[in-house]
Write a protein that holds these residues in place. Structure first.
Motif, PDB file in Angstrom:
ATOM      1  N   ASP A   1       1.986   1.843  -3.656  1.00 11.93           N
ATOM      2  CA  ASP A   1       0.653   1.989  -4.186  1.00 11.93           C
ATOM      3  C   ASP A   1       0.287   3.519  -3.867  1.00 11.93           C
ATOM      4  O   ASP A   1      -0.056   4.549  -4.893  1.00 11.93           O
TER       5      ASP A   1
ATOM      6  N   ASP B   1       0.857  -1.273   0.109  1.00 10.59           N
ATOM      7  CA  ASP B   1      -0.077  -0.156   0.073  1.00 10.59           C
ATOM      8  C   ASP B   1       0.840   1.239  -0.064  1.00 10.59           C
ATOM      9  O   ASP B   1       0.388   2.016  -0.474  1.00 10.59           O
TER      10      ASP B   1
ATOM     11  N   LEU C   1      -2.035   2.667   6.956  1.00 13.90           N
ATOM     12  CA  LEU C   1      -1.736   1.856   5.845  1.00 13.90           C
ATOM     13  C   LEU C   1      -1.783   0.414   6.400  1.00 13.90           C
ATOM     14  O   LEU C   1      -1.362   0.231   7.561  1.00 13.90           O
TER      15      LEU C   1
END
Length: 261
Positions: free
Chosen positions: A67, A64, A214
């Motif tokens: 990303d 994450d 996250l």
């Protein structure tokens, strides 16, 4: 002689996963792969592709935090990105130091690929590379243990920092991206934590500083999930062999001053 060496390296001296010396990390495999490419092998060659894709050290984490950074840059939350500062240091003992001291890039060659990979995802290959490879610890092994690399782009710079003698280094590993419209900081990288500052609201986030939650997954979980989906034909590989080749070229440039690859 060269053709016989290439045949041996691509058929008999590697593991099934494409590594030459997995115990020593990605360094040996990256060096051999670079030599094979220099002698005419294509990154699309299955024997080369498996080496480029072998290890996490030379592939970006599919997590994450990465990303989040890619989305922030791609969707323009941060405006024009002009600076990236990335740090991944560690504290190595004598045996591990000795195992990597043979290469002039030292700790940059060992850890720098992580950060260079992430920079390439955001900015692509650099126009100019300037490495600083120093031995600054009292150890007498000659290891390049205090290293820095500056990657220059049209309108941006990225600074890559790796050292081999930092105490409790995992807590301060970071990836900072600065743009004209905001700043995003990942620190630490494991377990992931992120702070975001925006000049104006974007991407569902408000203006000003804020923490971004996250998910903390064990290392490689999403990597293997993504790999399994690609093997089953449910998805395509997110990163091309050309991307991997570009990352390896930059890694060699920051690890071997004056190298032309």
């Amino acid at each position: 002689m060269v053709s016989r060496a290439i045949e041996f390296l691509t058929t008999k001296s590697q593991t099934a996963e494409g590594a030459y010396n997995p115990q020593a990390g990605p360094a040996v495999t990256a060096l051999v792969t670079g030599a094979l490419l220099k002698h005419g092998r294509s990154p699309a060659d299955p024997q080369i592709a498996i080496k480029l894709m072998w290890n996490y050290d030379n592939k970006p984490l599919v997590t994450d935090d990465v990303d989040l950074v890619r989305r922030a840059v791609r969707e323009g939350w941060l405006g024009h990105v002009y600076s990236i500062h990335a740090s991944m240091c560690t504290g190595l003992g004598g045996e591990k130091r000795a195992s990597i001291a043979w290469h002039p890039g030292g700790i940059m060659f060992e850890l720098g690929g992580h950060l260079i990979d992430m920079v390439h995802l955001l900015l692509g290959p650099p126009a100019k590379v300037t490495p600083f490879l120093r031995h600054d610890s009292p150890a007498g092994d000659g290891l390049a243990d205090n290293t820095l690399a500056i990657l220059e782009y049209d309108g941006a710079m990225a600074v890559i920092e790796t050292a081999a003698m930092e105490i409790n280094a995992f807590a301060t590993r970071r990836f900072k991206v600065c743009g004209t419209g905001g700043t995003l900081i990942l620190e630490p990288l494991e377990p992931p934590a992120a702070r975001l500052c925006l000049s104006q609201a974007a991407g569902g986030f408000k203006a000003g500083w804020q923490a971004v939650p996250l998910e903390d997954l064990p290392r490689h979980v999403r990597d293997f999930d993504d790999l399994a989906r690609c093997i089953r034909g449910e998805a395509r590989f997110a990163y091309s062999t050309q991307h991997d080749l570009s990352v390896q070229k930059t890694l060699l440039q920051v690890s071997i001053p004056g190298s032309v690859v």
